[in-house]
Design a protein around this motif. Structure first.
Motif, PDB file in Angstrom:
ATOM      1  N   SER A 275     145.389 105.816  35.417  1.00 40.64           N
ATOM      2  CA  SER A 275     146.254 105.420  34.362  1.00 40.64           C
ATOM      3  C   SER A 275     145.545 104.902  33.049  1.00 40.64           C
ATOM      4  CB  SER A 275     147.019 104.297  34.791  1.00 40.64           C
ATOM      5  OG  SER A 275     146.478 103.215  35.175  1.00 40.64           O
ATOM      6  N   TYR A 276     144.313 104.577  33.423  1.00 42.77           N
ATOM      7  CA  TYR A 276     143.571 103.708  32.456  1.00 42.77           C
ATOM      8  C   TYR A 276     142.973 104.952  31.326  1.00 42.77           C
ATOM      9  CZ  TYR A 276     143.974  99.676  34.920  1.00 42.77           C
ATOM     10  OH  TYR A 276     144.590  98.680  35.622  1.00 42.77           O
ATOM     11  N   LEU A 277     142.899 106.425  31.929  1.00 41.93           N
ATOM     12  CA  LEU A 277     142.270 107.495  31.208  1.00 41.93           C
ATOM     13  C   LEU A 277     143.221 107.367  29.992  1.00 41.93           C
ATOM     14  CD1 LEU A 277     141.409 110.099  33.577  1.00 41.93           C
ATOM     15  CD2 LEU A 277     139.843 108.391  32.762  1.00 41.93           C
ATOM     16  N   ARG A 278     144.383 106.927  29.883  1.00 38.97           N
ATOM     17  CA  ARG A 278     145.200 107.040  28.547  1.00 38.97           C
ATOM     18  C   ARG A 278     144.924 105.924  27.956  1.00 38.97           C
ATOM     19  NH1 ARG A 278     149.145 111.496  29.239  1.00 38.97           N
ATOM     20  NH2 ARG A 278     148.339 112.515  31.115  1.00 38.97           N
ATOM     21  N   LYS A 279     143.820 104.849  28.195  1.00 42.25           N
ATOM     22  CA  LYS A 279     143.775 103.878  27.274  1.00 42.25           C
ATOM     23  C   LYS A 279     142.178 103.991  26.684  1.00 42.25           C
ATOM     24  CE  LYS A 279     146.642 100.669  29.880  1.00 42.25           C
ATOM     25  NZ  LYS A 279     146.491  99.296  30.804  1.00 42.25           N
ATOM     26  N   ILE A 280     141.404 105.179  27.162  1.00 44.58           N
ATOM     27  CA  ILE A 280     140.313 105.235  26.702  1.00 44.58           C
ATOM     28  C   ILE A 280     140.096 106.622  25.944  1.00 44.58           C
ATOM     29  CG2 ILE A 280     137.863 105.904  27.652  1.00 44.58           C
ATOM     30  CD1 ILE A 280     138.574 104.362  30.178  1.00 44.58           C
ATOM     31  N   GLY A 300     145.502 112.880  28.185  1.00 45.55           N
ATOM     32  CA  GLY A 300     146.668 112.903  27.214  1.00 45.55           C
ATOM     33  C   GLY A 300     145.889 113.510  25.906  1.00 45.55           C
ATOM     34  N   PRO A 301     146.739 114.073  25.098  1.00 44.71           N
ATOM     35  CA  PRO A 301     146.187 114.540  23.970  1.00 44.71           C
ATOM     36  C   PRO A 301     145.843 113.779  22.637  1.00 44.71           C
ATOM     37  CG  PRO A 301     148.248 115.074  24.006  1.00 44.71           C
ATOM     38  CD  PRO A 301     148.072 114.601  25.040  1.00 44.71           C
ATOM     39  N   GLY A 302     146.490 112.386  22.919  1.00 43.19           N
ATOM     40  CA  GLY A 302     146.110 111.328  21.992  1.00 43.19           C
ATOM     41  C   GLY A 302     144.912 110.743  22.348  1.00 43.19           C
ATOM     42  N   GLN A 303     144.125 111.010  23.198  1.00 46.28           N
ATOM     43  CA  GLN A 303     142.837 110.144  23.629  1.00 46.28           C
ATOM     44  C   GLN A 303     141.631 110.850  23.334  1.00 46.28           C
ATOM     45  OE1 GLN A 303     145.230 107.705  23.717  1.00 46.28           O
ATOM     46  NE2 GLN A 303     143.373 106.792  24.590  1.00 46.28           N
ATOM     47  N   VAL A 304     141.752 112.078  22.710  1.00 48.65           N
ATOM     48  CA  VAL A 304     140.563 113.127  22.846  1.00 48.65           C
ATOM     49  C   VAL A 304     140.193 113.544  21.205  1.00 48.65           C
ATOM     50  CG1 VAL A 304     139.343 115.316  23.189  1.00 48.65           C
ATOM     51  CG2 VAL A 304     141.047 114.243  24.733  1.00 48.65           C
ATOM     52  N   ALA A 334     145.301 119.913  16.462  1.00 48.39           N
ATOM     53  CA  ALA A 334     145.197 119.008  15.187  1.00 48.39           C
ATOM     54  C   ALA A 334     144.871 117.670  15.406  1.00 48.39           C
ATOM     55  CB  ALA A 334     146.496 119.195  14.180  1.00 48.39           C
ATOM     56  N   ALA A 335     145.630 117.136  16.445  1.00 54.21           N
ATOM     57  CA  ALA A 335     145.279 115.654  16.787  1.00 54.21           C
ATOM     58  C   ALA A 335     143.942 115.477  17.136  1.00 54.21           C
ATOM     59  CB  ALA A 335     146.389 115.298  18.063  1.00 54.21           C
ATOM     60  N   ILE A 336     143.109 116.379  17.861  1.00 53.51           N
ATOM     61  CA  ILE A 336     141.908 116.390  18.295  1.00 53.51           C
ATOM     62  C   ILE A 336     140.751 116.246  17.166  1.00 53.51           C
ATOM     63  CG2 ILE A 336     139.807 117.295  19.606  1.00 53.51           C
ATOM     64  CD1 ILE A 336     142.114 118.165  21.701  1.00 53.51           C
ATOM     65  N   LEU A 337     141.186 117.154  16.247  1.00 57.51           N
ATOM     66  CA  LEU A 337     140.489 117.348  14.919  1.00 57.51           C
ATOM     67  C   LEU A 337     140.655 116.329  13.998  1.00 57.51           C
ATOM     68  CD1 LEU A 337     140.929 121.186  14.560  1.00 57.51           C
ATOM     69  CD2 LEU A 337     138.773 120.412  15.560  1.00 57.51           C
ATOM     70  N   ALA A 338     141.942 115.575  13.936  1.00 52.90           N
ATOM     71  CA  ALA A 338     142.004 114.825  12.990  1.00 52.90           C
ATOM     72  C   ALA A 338     142.929 113.632  13.045  1.00 52.90           C
ATOM     73  CB  ALA A 338     142.705 115.636  11.647  1.00 52.90           C
ATOM     74  N   GLY A 339     143.961 113.815  13.762  1.00 49.40           N
ATOM     75  CA  GLY A 339     144.866 112.816  13.646  1.00 49.40           C
ATOM     76  C   GLY A 339     144.739 111.811  14.653  1.00 49.40           C
ATOM     77  N   ASN A 340     144.052 111.809  15.746  1.00 47.95           N
ATOM     78  CA  ASN A 340     143.654 110.919  16.511  1.00 47.95           C
ATOM     79  C   ASN A 340     142.473 109.964  15.850  1.00 47.95           C
ATOM     80  OD1 ASN A 340     145.304 111.805  18.500  1.00 47.95           O
ATOM     81  ND2 ASN A 340     143.594 112.800  19.716  1.00 47.95           N
ATOM     82  N   ALA A 341     141.605 110.506  15.233  1.00 47.12           N
ATOM     83  CA  ALA A 341     140.612 109.752  14.383  1.00 47.12           C
ATOM     84  C   ALA A 341     141.367 108.796  13.455  1.00 47.12           C
ATOM     85  CB  ALA A 341     139.682 110.520  13.889  1.00 47.12           C
TER      86      ALA A 341
END
Length: 361
Positions: A275-280, A300-304, A334-341
């Motif tokens: 579950s902590y992988l979603r927080k790292i 999750g795609p929001g963490q990479v 798109a999230a990995i390349l830009a949005g998550n940053a």
């Protein structure tokens, strides 16, 4: 703006390094015995063949490590708008005594700040903090973030004893790091976990195992210390960004979950380890499309986030292409390349300074 970026967010590479020659010179002059001991340890851990090849690699890539114009040209070629620059992990120098360690951290922080300030519309930076002296970490972090305007600090997976780099005395589960984690959480600072060195020593001294095996193993060990010790329970807003896709841990997390269920000593975190992988947060540097898809599935795609390890030979020269090669849904890529940053607060220094000025007006 790079055409691969979304209409709202720049493409950001969160794993890129700069070499600071003055730092090595300062260590060699102020602690020649410690520096010599570290060099001997590196020879033993890596073996003579890898040391020789690494020396040639650094010589060949010296312009990329030190010349800003070359870096910007390479970023344009890669389709990268912004780099988050951190010192080469060879600059950790965790054997240094207290006074020297703070001097080195401040010198590194200021060097990265000055480097970023030469191209603030394309760069931002991370500093250093002396992991071998937990009680000095907050001071170094404050200097990096509050005085130098950096986004956080880069830390290793463990630290040896000052004066004795072979003996591990600080793991990331160490209770003495609690004030540091608290301050990092309070500041919203990024903790970039990047291993350098591995205590397996001569077992990895051939075939370049000192990098290919040790880096992902060290990431897995360090993240496991953070997870199992409950650091993320006590500091749920802590921003930990793990290099090399978090190493072996994310895609072999089932064994950790099983241990958490059946072993009392593994139950010091509140939830199953997975579950902590979603927080790292993790960079995308796993060198294989299948492994990148597996990392996204596990965390999750929001963490990479995009990572290249520029400009070292174990990095990627086409990191944006590597993300697209994984065949992820368009929104996830798109999230990995830009949005998550953007969500993590990573942007060019000039962008953040302009935003801060506008908010203060």
């Amino acid at each position: 703006m790079n055409p691969s970026a979304t209409s709202h967010h720049p493409t950001v590479d969160v794993h890129a390094h700069v070499l600071i020659p003055a730092l090595q010179q300062a260590v060699a002059e102020n602690d020649p015995e410690g520096f010599a001991a570290l060099q001997a340890l590196e020879v033993r851990r890596n073996g003579p063949e890898s040391m020789a090849n690494s020396g040639l690699m650094i010589k060949e890539r010296w312009p990329q490590l030190t010349d800003l114009n070359r870096r910007l040209a390479d970023m344009d070629s890669q389709g990268v708008d912004v780099q988050l620059v951190s010192p080469s992990p060879s600059h950790f120098y965790y054997f240094a005594a207290e006074e020297l360690s703070l001097t080195l951290a401040r010198q590194a922080n200021e060097a990265v700040r000055d480097y970023v300030n030469n191209a603030p519309e394309r760069l931002n930076g991370l500093g250093l903090a002396p992991l071998q002296h937990p009680h000095l970490m907050v001071e170094a972090l404050d200097h990096a973030v509050l005085e130098c305007g950096l986004l956080g600090v880069e830390i290793g997976s463990f630290a040896g004893t000052p004066g004795d780099p072979e003996r591990t005395t600080v793991e990331l589960s160490d209770p003495r790091l609690e004030p540091f984690w608290s301050r990092a959480e309070e500041l919203g600072a990024i903790m970039f976990l990047h291993p350098f060195g591995c205590s397996l020593d001569e077992r990895l001294d051939r075939f370049y195992l000192a990098n290919t095996v040790s880096q992902p193993a060290e990431n897995a060990v360090a993240l496991s210390h953070v997870i199992f010790s409950g650091v993320l329970d006590r500091h749920p807003e802590l921003k930990i960004l793990a290099a090399h896709g978090g190493g072996y841990l994310p895609t072999t997390i089932g064994r950790s979950d099983h241990a958490w269920k059946v072993r009392p000593e593994a139950q010091r975190c509140a939830e199953p380890p997975s579950s902590y992988l979603r927080k790292i947060f993790f960079d995308s540097l796993v060198h294989n499309p299948r492994e990148l898809r597996s990392l996204v599935e596990a965390s999750g795609p929001g963490q990479v986030l995009l990572g290249s390890d520029y400009p070292f030979d174990m990095g990627s020269e086409r990191p944006v292409d590597d993300v697209h090669a994984a065949g992820l849904p368009e929104a996830e890529a798109a999230a990995i390349l830009a949005g998550n940053a953007t969500r993590l607060g990573i942007a060019a220094a000039a962008t953040l300074n302009t935003r801060a000025t506008a908010q203060g007006a």
